[in-house]
Structure formats: C-alpha cells, structure tokens
Design a protein around this motif. Structure first.
Motif, PDB file in Angstrom:
ATOM      1  N   SER A  39       0.843  -1.187   0.000  1.00 39.05           N
ATOM      2  CA  SER A  39       0.000   0.000   0.000  1.00 39.05           C
ATOM      3  C   SER A  39       0.883   1.243   0.000  1.00 39.05           C
ATOM      4  O   SER A  39       1.916   1.284   0.654  1.00 39.05           O
ATOM      5  N   GLU A  81      -0.127   4.836   0.699  1.00 37.87           N
ATOM      6  CA  GLU A  81      -1.102   5.869   1.039  1.00 37.87           C
ATOM      7  C   GLU A  81      -0.521   6.996   1.868  1.00 37.87           C
ATOM      8  O   GLU A  81      -1.111   8.073   1.958  1.00 37.87           O
ATOM      9  N   ASN A  82       0.631   6.798   2.512  1.00 34.69           N
ATOM     10  CA  ASN A  82       1.222   7.850   3.326  1.00 34.69           C
ATOM     11  C   ASN A  82       2.736   7.693   3.340  1.00 34.69           C
ATOM     12  O   ASN A  82       3.295   6.775   2.721  1.00 34.69           O
ATOM     13  N   ASP A  96       4.252   4.396   4.416  1.00 40.06           N
ATOM     14  CA  ASP A  96       4.176   3.365   3.381  1.00 40.06           C
ATOM     15  C   ASP A  96       5.358   3.476   2.421  1.00 40.06           C
ATOM     16  O   ASP A  96       5.957   2.474   2.018  1.00 40.06           O
ATOM     17  N   THR A 107      -2.285   9.959  -6.356  1.00 39.85           N
ATOM     18  CA  THR A 107      -2.428   9.834  -4.900  1.00 39.85           C
ATOM     19  C   THR A 107      -1.050   9.858  -4.261  1.00 39.85           C
ATOM     20  O   THR A 107      -0.025   9.790  -4.941  1.00 39.85           O
ATOM     21  N   GLY A 108      -1.066   9.952  -2.921  1.00 40.68           N
ATOM     22  CA  GLY A 108       0.161   9.703  -2.170  1.00 40.68           C
ATOM     23  C   GLY A 108       0.992  10.902  -1.828  1.00 40.68           C
ATOM     24  O   GLY A 108       2.036  10.748  -1.211  1.00 40.68           O
TER      25      GLY A 108
END
Length: 679
Positions: free
Chosen positions: A244, A246-247, A250, A340-341
């Motif tokens: 994943s 996402e942040n 990660d 994203t991210g």
C-alpha cells in the motif's frame, strides 16, 4: 523567598545568618522581609527572629549574577541549615539567532532566543516595502524557539511555530499589510526582507494604523528570499503491487526502485526532484479540492501519458490528470489519470506521488510520460517559464522464469535464481519438490526480487537442502502472488555434493601462419582447445575475424584431452596491409581477442633503413637509429641489424600480430599463443 519550618514547640526562634559573600548590612538588605534585625555589633552576622512555618520576601535586585551560599544557625541550640541561591538576570533580552534563506514558495525557519520571556513579537518588512506582517508569540516555555515564515502564504497568515518548539501563534495575533499592487495571484518577491524582534507591538492594530514598530526592538535580522530555481529531473519509479502507498510511512516501508519499465499491476511513482516550494506543497496537501489531481491542476501542475504510435488514422491516445479542471489541458473523463500519495511530512524538496496506470495501457508498448507546470502556477509568469519534463515508459507483462539450473548443492542455503519483470521488493513463493521415488521432500521459500537493468530483475529462493540425499532430482516452482497464471517450473534439477568443485573453463591457443604477415601473404589461423577437468565437458565456441564468423560450433572434449578445433583455416588471401580485429568467445564470454597487423614491406620498417652495400660490418657502429648503414663495407656477418628499430606505427601493440599476447610469442619465435580464460 525564605521559607521557615521547625519542629520546635516554640512559635519563633532567633537565627544567625552568615555568608562568605556578604556582610551584615548586605544580608539585611537581602532579607528585607524579615522582622527587624537585632543589633549586636558583629559586622558579619545578621541575627533575626523567624516565626515557624512562615515565608519571608527576599531581594536580590542589587546582587550580581552568580551562586551564593547562606548558613542559618539557631542561637539557643545546635540546630542549623544552609542554602545556595543562584542569581540570574531577569531582564528580558530577545535576539534573532538564525534565519534560513529560502527560495520563493518555501518555508523559512527562524530561530529566536527569548531568554526568560514568555511572550514576544516579531515583524517582517515595512509599509515602505509594500508588504509588512507581524506575529505575537505567546506561551513560550523554552529559551530558544523556532518560528516559521511561509513565503507561499504571505497573502493570508505566513506565521507558525515549528512543531518542536513550545510556543503558540494565534491567527488573531497576526496581521498582513499589502500595497494594492501586490495582488493575491502574485508570488512573494525575491528580496532581502528586514526582520525585527521585541517584547510587543507599539499598537494593537498594526495593519489599520500602518505601524509595524515595536515598543522595544531588541534585535534585527534579514530573511533572504531567492528566485525559485528550476525543477530538477522527473523520474519514474516502481514498487510492489502488494504494498500500500497511502502515506509517508508506506513509502518508507516499501521498496521503491527508479526504472523506466513497469510491470502490469505494479505501482507507478513519479518524483519531481528538487521541486522545492514547501509552502506550495503544503497548500496543495491542505486543499479542499475533491482529489489530489484537481488540487495540482489548480496550481497548473499535471501529468500526461501518451501513446507513441497510433496507426495511420487515429490520433495517439493521451491520458492526463487535469480532467474536470478549467485548464486548457483538461482531459476527458475517460482518459483521466488518478494521482495519490502526496505528503508534506518530512518533505525533502522532492514532489512524490503515485500515478494509477490507466486501463488502456497495453503491455509490450512504450509510452511518453510528461510532468507539466503551466502559467496557472503561482511561480510561472509567462510561457517561457513553463515546465515540461518528458521521459519514456515501457509497460510489460508480469513474467517469472528460472535461470538454466541443472543442479543445486546439498547445503542449508542452496540458492536458485531467476529473472522477472515484477517490481523489486516483491516476494514470490517458491518450492523445491522432489517426488517420492527420488528424494521425497518439499521445501518452500520466498524469493525476493532485486533490481536488474532495463526491467530485467532477478529473484533468488534459498532452500535448506543440507539433510537431503545427494543424487536425487527435484522440481523448482515459482509463482506470482498477483496472478497465479504467471509461474514457471523447472524439472529434473539434481542435488549434488555440497563441496562439488565448479568445472574449469577450456584453455585455448590461437596462432596464425605466417605469424608476422606482410602485404600479399595468404594468412591462415589455427585454434587449439584443452579441457583441464577430469570429466567430459563442452563449450560453444565462436571465432570471428575481421567481422566474419570463421568458426561457430560446440566443442566437446574428454577430461584432460586437447584438440585442434580450427586447423589452418584461411583468414586472408593476398592480404592487404592493415589491421584486422579478431575475437574468440566460449559460451558467450570473450576468452581472447586482439589485432592482426599486415605490414607493407614497400613502406619499410620505420627504422630498419636500407642495409647499405652489405660491406664489412666493421664495429657495427652504435646501434643508434640503425638507419642506412652508410659504407658498412663487405657484408661480413651482415651485422646484427641493430635492435631492428621500433617498427614505426605498426599497431597499438607496437608489434605486428594478434596484439600484446601474440606479439610476445612472436618475438620469442613461437607461432602459438596460449590464452586461458579466467574464472
């Protein structure tokens, strides 16, 4: 403050106070809150009456900074006590310790020393500059704090306290003055901005009063804001599909690999290096926009992926991330890219985000990828300043394949390797399975993928085969967890002794006839091979001369045997003068190479000169240049021909033949060059 406690039954007691640093009069000034002292004539002792469980005011206002010791002795008993007091300067003294220079759009850290103060005020700019702002700092708990000035938020509230500092700045405790010409769409100018620090502002409404002076200015500094630098390279990266992203945590936990090849299903990551503008990134991250791609597009930033080929009629398909925005580059809904991210935690200046690969990308094709910044960006004022960083991306099927493995040793770390297109960091489940009529065992392992060149990544599975019987066979199996149809099986791998030696490569010899050819010669070549091992071995041998393959066969030799594998093959007929390159390979590896030089005798040897009249050699002169022998006289022994000169510019190796190695053999008068490939 002097606190008195006692376990005596009396309500008060007389106490002698002494100190090596003060006399009785000075002690009387310090302990001014105590009952009037008893005058007994001793200039070094202050005697006072102290009530039990009482606190008395003390005064050190006239005392220099330092540490002082005091003794307290009860006059009618042996009871005593002592205390040390540290006197410090309680006056407030503010200073600007350090100001971080930044580019436009970045956040500057400003270090302040506030001493014992619990509040302070800081100002930047002036009304004469067309821009001024202030911040009132409260709840200060440390002697040093760091406040931050966001050059991207200068139109609203640019001030904040660094997360590691104990203080606060309320929005109501800040103000911004701007001239009419400094509109909200303009960036903060590159300039050396004046800073001032003090205890408080001189008025409660600096903006309205256009007065940004301090009651007591303690120190001044300067914030240097530089022009925004050009964005660095924009690189593409990949990460395992199973991870994943996402942040920030990660990103730190996964394996991120720079590459221009992405396997279907793996993450595609873009990194705009040296993007800077931390304040702008913070604004994008905090945006109320529905998604990241919209927030970026509002600042004129978008990503585009384009087909390189589209056939004779159709236009190339283009996907971009600015769909749904008002920019001129907005894509249709069907061709939207999702981003994203993005994160500002521990932002290092590189703008990193994940691009969701669109469904329309076809494996086996290459695409153009672009990172664009348009004039919609705060820091791009005209078309000449726009940014378009382009690169190429290959989109590949997920593939796994074992290397050509015939055996593995019976060790606890027997390692089987293979190649794959999936992202480095991916774990591939692997098995070593021996049927019951062989070893009857099953070993499992996770093969971790590591980076290779051009997307040709490697994986390695380690098995503990130390307890298994040698001589048996087993099958190797590996599978991609993202797609079970992506797998490979290698059958009939033999388990061999752990200390079995690797076979030695063949030894080869290369020679020509003649060894030092001249123009007009017919030149042939001979190659020998020897197997230094005890067992029969084979190697695939290729010999190339002057760009033409003269030999390409599999050579098999019994242990210790040798053979002439090329026997007098014609290399040149009526050879022309010049250099001819050659190369010998075995199993794809170069084991020998060099240059054959054909001399032109009509051009001489460079330094041999003519031999004169071959007269008597006399003393043969000194060997010198061995040019013309002049009147050497009778031929005698025909001299020694000097050192035969240096052969002019015959070749890089300085001697005709196959290069350095062969030249050495030629000088020794041999016709054979033995060359051995190193392990």
């Amino acid at each position: 403050m002097l606190d008195v406690t006692s376990d005596r039954d009396t309500q008060s007691q007389y106490v002698n106070i002494t100190s090596d640093s003060f006399n009785a009069d000075e002690l009387d000034t310090i302990f001014s809150g105590v009952s009037p002292a008893i005058d007994h004539g001793d200039e070094d002792v202050l005697t006072v009456e102290l009530a039990d469980d009482t606190s008395y005011e003390t005064s050190f206002s006239e005392i220099d900074e330092g540490t002082y010791d005091f003794n307290f002795d009860v006059t009618d008993s042996q009871s005593s006590d002592n205390a040390s007091v540290e006197v410090v300067d309680s006056r407030l003294d503010y200073s600007i310790e350090n100001v971080e220079s930044v580019e436009q759009g970045a956040v500057s850290n400003i270090t302040l020393d506030v001493g014992q103060g619990s509040s302070a005020a800081i100002t930047l700019g002036s009304t004469a500059d067309g821009y001024a702002t202030h911040a009132a700092i409260s709840d200060i708990e440390d002697e040093q704090i760091v406040v931050q000035f966001d050059t991207n938020a200068v139109h609203t509230n640019p001030w904040s306290v660094h997360e590691d500092s104990n203080a606060s700045i309320a929005d109501a405790d800040t103000s911004v003055y701007k001239s009419d010409s400094f509109t909200a769409d303009k960036p903060f100018p590159a300039y050396n901005w004046d800073l001032s620090i003090g205890d408080e502002m001189s008025n409660d409404d600096p903006k309205t009063n256009e007065d940004y002076s301090l009651n007591n200015e303690h120190d001044r500094g300067r914030l240097v804001v530089n022009d925004r630098a050009e964005i660095g390279d924009v690189t593409t990266h990949t990460a395992p599909a199973s991870d994943s992203l996402e942040n920030l945590d990660d990103f730190e936990d996964t394996t991120v690999t720079e590459t221009s090849t992405i396997a279907k299903g793996d993450h595609l990551i873009m990194n705009a290096q040296d993007f800077g503008a931390e304040g702008l990134v913070q604004e994008i991250s905090d945006s109320d926009a529905a998604n990241l791609e919209t927030a970026l597009a509002e600042e004129g930033i978008y990503v585009e992926i384009s087909e390189q080929t589209s056939g004779p009629i159709n236009d190339p398909t283009v996907w971009n991330s600015s769909v749904g925005t008002n920019t001129d580059n907005a894509a249709t809904e069907a061709n939207a890219l999702s981003l994203t991210g993005i994160t500002v935690d521990e932002y290092s200046g590189d703008l990193i985000f994940v691009v969701e690969t669109p469904a329309g990308l076809e494996t086996g094709n290459s695409y153009d990828v672009a990172f664009n910044v348009t004039t919609d960006n705060t820091y791009v004022s005209n078309e000449d300043e726009t940014v378009s960083k382009e690169s190429e991306l290959s989109f590949e099927d997920r593939e796994v394949s074992w290397d050509d493995i015939s055996s593995l040793p019976a060790t606890e770390d027997a390692t089987a390797t293979g190649t794959t297109t999936v992202a480095p960091g991916t774990e591939l489940p692997a098995e070593a399975d021996s049927p019951n009529d062989q070893g009857g065992f099953v070993q499992v392992a996770d093969a971790v993928v590591t980076a290779g060149e051009d997307g040709n990544n490697q994986f390695a599975a380690e098995f503990d085969l130390s307890d298994e019987a040698t001589g048996v066979t087993f099958d190797l199996y590996v599978e991609d967890t993202q797609d079970s149809t992506v797998n490979d099986e290698l059958k009939g791998v033999e388990l061999v002794e752990a200390n079995a030696d690797e076979p030695e490569p063949f030894e080869y010899g290369v020679s020509t006839s003649p060894s030092e050819p001249v123009k007009g010669d017919d030149v042939t070549g001979t190659i020998t091979a020897e197997n230094p091992n005890d067992d029969t071995m084979s190697e695939n041998v290729t010999f190339t001369f002057d760009g033409t393959t003269k030999f390409d066969e599999t050579v098999e030799l019994e242990g210790g045997a040798s053979d002439t594998i090329v026997d007098g093959a014609t290399l040149l007929e009526n050879a022309s003068a010049g250099d001819y390159e050659w190369e010998l390979t075995a199993d794809g590896e170069v084991v020998a190479d060099g240059t054959l030089t054909v001399e032109d005798p009509d051009k001489g040897d460079g330094s041999d000169g003519s031999d004169g009249s071959d007269g008597s050699d006399g003393s043969d002169g000194d060997d010198g240049s061995d040019g013309s022998d002049g009147s050497d006289g009778d031929d005698g022994s025909d001299g020694s021909d000097g050192d035969d000169g240096e052969d002019g510019d015959d070749s890089d190796d300085g001697t005709p033949g196959f290069g350095v190695g062969v030249a050495l053999v030629a000088l020794l008068g041999a016709a054979m060059l033995a060359l051995r490939r190193q392990n």
